[in-house]
Design an enzyme around this catalytic site. Structure first.
Site, mmCIF file in Angstrom:
data_model
loop_
_atom_site.group_PDB
_atom_site.id
_atom_site.type_symbol
_atom_site.label_atom_id
_atom_site.label_comp_id
_atom_site.label_asym_id
_atom_site.label_seq_id
_atom_site.Cartn_x
_atom_site.Cartn_y
_atom_site.Cartn_z
ATOM 1 N N GLU A 113 5.074 7.846 -27.241
ATOM 2 C CA GLU A 113 5.240 9.268 -26.924
ATOM 3 C C GLU A 113 5.077 10.114 -28.176
ATOM 4 O O GLU A 113 4.397 11.148 -28.167
ATOM 5 C CB GLU A 113 6.626 9.499 -26.311
ATOM 6 C CG GLU A 113 6.913 10.942 -25.937
ATOM 7 C CD GLU A 113 8.331 11.157 -25.448
ATOM 8 O OE1 GLU A 113 8.741 12.330 -25.327
ATOM 9 O OE2 GLU A 113 9.051 10.156 -25.202
ATOM 10 N N HIS A 125 17.397 11.245 -28.650
ATOM 11 C CA HIS A 125 16.314 11.251 -27.675
ATOM 12 C C HIS A 125 16.111 9.867 -27.056
ATOM 13 O O HIS A 125 15.896 9.733 -25.839
ATOM 14 C CB HIS A 125 15.020 11.735 -28.342
ATOM 15 C CG HIS A 125 13.823 11.667 -27.451
ATOM 16 N ND1 HIS A 125 12.822 10.740 -27.623
ATOM 17 C CD2 HIS A 125 13.472 12.406 -26.369
ATOM 18 C CE1 HIS A 125 11.898 10.907 -26.697
ATOM 19 N NE2 HIS A 125 12.270 11.909 -25.930
ATOM 20 N N GLU A 175 18.752 9.217 -24.573
ATOM 21 C CA GLU A 175 18.438 9.914 -23.316
ATOM 22 C C GLU A 175 17.566 9.024 -22.428
ATOM 23 O O GLU A 175 17.804 8.908 -21.216
ATOM 24 C CB GLU A 175 17.724 11.231 -23.613
ATOM 25 C CG GLU A 175 17.253 11.983 -22.379
ATOM 26 C CD GLU A 175 15.997 12.796 -22.620
ATOM 27 O OE1 GLU A 175 15.062 12.712 -21.807
ATOM 28 O OE2 GLU A 175 15.945 13.520 -23.633
ATOM 29 N N HIS A 176 16.550 8.385 -23.007
ATOM 30 C CA HIS A 176 15.707 7.461 -22.234
ATOM 31 C C HIS A 176 16.533 6.311 -21.669
ATOM 32 O O HIS A 176 16.365 5.917 -20.509
ATOM 33 C CB HIS A 176 14.600 6.902 -23.134
ATOM 34 C CG HIS A 176 13.439 7.808 -23.312
ATOM 35 N ND1 HIS A 176 12.147 7.454 -22.977
ATOM 36 C CD2 HIS A 176 13.349 9.071 -23.786
ATOM 37 C CE1 HIS A 176 11.316 8.446 -23.251
ATOM 38 N NE2 HIS A 176 12.026 9.443 -23.749
#
Length: 441
Positions: A148, A68, A71-72
């Site tokens: 987040e 994840h 991905e950022h």
């Protein structure tokens, strides 16, 4: 349009798979990368998606959240396109872009005017091999992901409960790890971890392309070849398939968290598509909690008033066996244990007697209608194609629909009896606690 005519048209669509989806053409690049082109000329739009066969389940212990976070970082630029420039270019050309990471895969996509889709092709090829992964960007984005996680999970009681029920249901399989990662793991990730993850997984051998919309496959493939074919294939990542041991007894836990109302979640281990029981399990979820006329909603929301919500979900589109889940939020003043018993009673009813033909047909219509509605969006068509390609092959989409159409009421009862058992059950109950007030001077 009258109701009868509308349903007749829908029925015809559902009976003819070739009408549901535009033509799909399959190509193979010299480096082994598969390209799927879904031609549809209804509107001058196109969606480009690139799928990588890596997700949360592929992360080593202690490194959760790596896929994840990568991905950022994919939006932080290459030598050719600087940080945030990728999205800015897409937006300046009237398009939109985004990405998502799951337990099984990571995907990136853009939707643009079809005559500008070459922008996506060039930039995705660039960041597949030339990502910068600067230390300063890494440090900044890691903090973003930690915040987040704090907002989406640690400060959200419902998401916290869902995270806990997955972690409790699985004891061996890496599906127990959250996609976003555990907070301590995210905090301890190093830039070198992402560099290694990127080099190992982001290569043609572990990826495929889906492009959908107002395109000619034989024409657009030449542009794709020009940009992707020179990228070295890389090594195909080995798949380690951990088998979750059979659960041998009910698990129950309580989560105490600041919340307005109590909530219950129930999870059962189930096989994934294309297992022979997957279609019946899909319809079972729809019959029990597919809308306001479903069994659970009718009984525990409308009639008894025990709950303000009732839902069920069959997680069938995972690479490995996942979960069949129920979740329900108690109405103000109602007892959560009474609500849990009411859900169990509805499960017991469907294991004791099959649903009606009418219920099964309605569930089939709901499942299949989602495929019909996908025709309205180049993104949805590409998404469905990509998901089934991840499951083994994009053509499995037809097998999925065929399986749904063959389900009989006794099949639904059979899978309910087979999987919705006490020894296969994990229960999570959210117990609201009041926020402690402090006297600050």
């Amino acid at each position: 349009m009258c109701k009868k005519l509308r349903y007749t048209i829908l029925f015809i669509l559902l009976l003819v798979p070739s009408l549901l989806f535009a033509e799909t053409k399959e190509y193979l690049l010299k480096n082994g990368m598969k390209v799927l082109v879904v031609e549809d000329h209804k509107a001058p739009l196109a969606t480009f998606q690139i799928w990588y066969r890596v997700g949360a389940k592929d992360e080593p212990a202690g490194k959760t959240g790596m896929s994840h976070l990568l991905e950022h970082m994919m939006f932080k630029g290459t030598a050719k396109h600087g940080s945030k420039e990728f999205s800015n270019i897409v937006q300046r050309n009237g398009g939109m872009d985004n990405a998502f990471t799951t337990k099984d895969y990571t995907a990136y996509f853009q939707t643009l005017s079809s005559d500008r889709i070459g922008i996506s092709i060039e930039m995705e090829a660039d960041r597949m091999q030339n990502l910068l992964l600067n230390e300063a960007d890494f440090q900044s984005e890691r903090k973003v992901v930690m915040e987040e996680r704090r907002m989406r999970y640690e400060d959200d009681p419902e998401n916290s409960l869902y995270e806990e029920i997955i972690a409790t249901s699985f004891k061996a399989h890496p599906y127990r790890w959250p996609v976003i990662g555990w907070m301590s793991d995210i905090a301890n990730l190093k830039r070198e971890d992402l560099v290694r993850h990127y080099r190992e997984h982001y290569a043609p051998a572990n990826a495929f392309i889906v492009i959908s919309g107002d395109l000619n496959g034989d024409s657009i493939i030449s542009t794709i070849r020009d940009n992707f074919e020179q990228i070295p294939a890389g090594e195909k990542t080995a798949e380690y398939r951990t088998e979750e041991p059979v659960q041998q007894g009910e698990k129950v836990f309580y989560l105490e968290k600041e919340a307005e109302l109590p909530m219950v979640m129930m999870a059962y281990h189930v096989p994934a598509f294309p297992h022979e029981d997957s279609a019946a399990l899909d319809l079972l979820a729809s019959i029990l909690a597919g809308g306001k006329s479903s069994r659970l909603y009718t009984r525990i929301v409308q009639e008894s008033g025990l709950a303000i919500s009732a839902d069920a979900d069959y997680g069938g589109l995972y690479k490995d066996p996942f979960l069949f889940t129920f979740d329900s939020t108690a109405a103000p003043g109602k007892d959560i244990e009474e609500l849990r018993k009411a859900i169990a009673a509805e499960i017991e009813k469907i294991t004791a007697a099959p649903p009606s033909e009418q219920e099964v047909q309605k569930a089939k219509n709901q499942v299949e209608a989602s495929f019909v509605f996908a025709e309205d969006s180049t993104y949805s068509r590409a998404l469905y194609t990509g998901i089934f390609e991840m499951m083994g092959d994009w053509s499995l989409m037809d097998k999925y629909l065929e399986g749904v159409r063959k389900v009989k009421p006794e099949d639904v009862q059979r899978v309910a009896k087979k999987y919705l058992t006490e020894e296969n059950l994990t229960v999570g109950i959210l117990k609201p606690v009041k926020k402690e007030m402090t006297n600050e001077k």
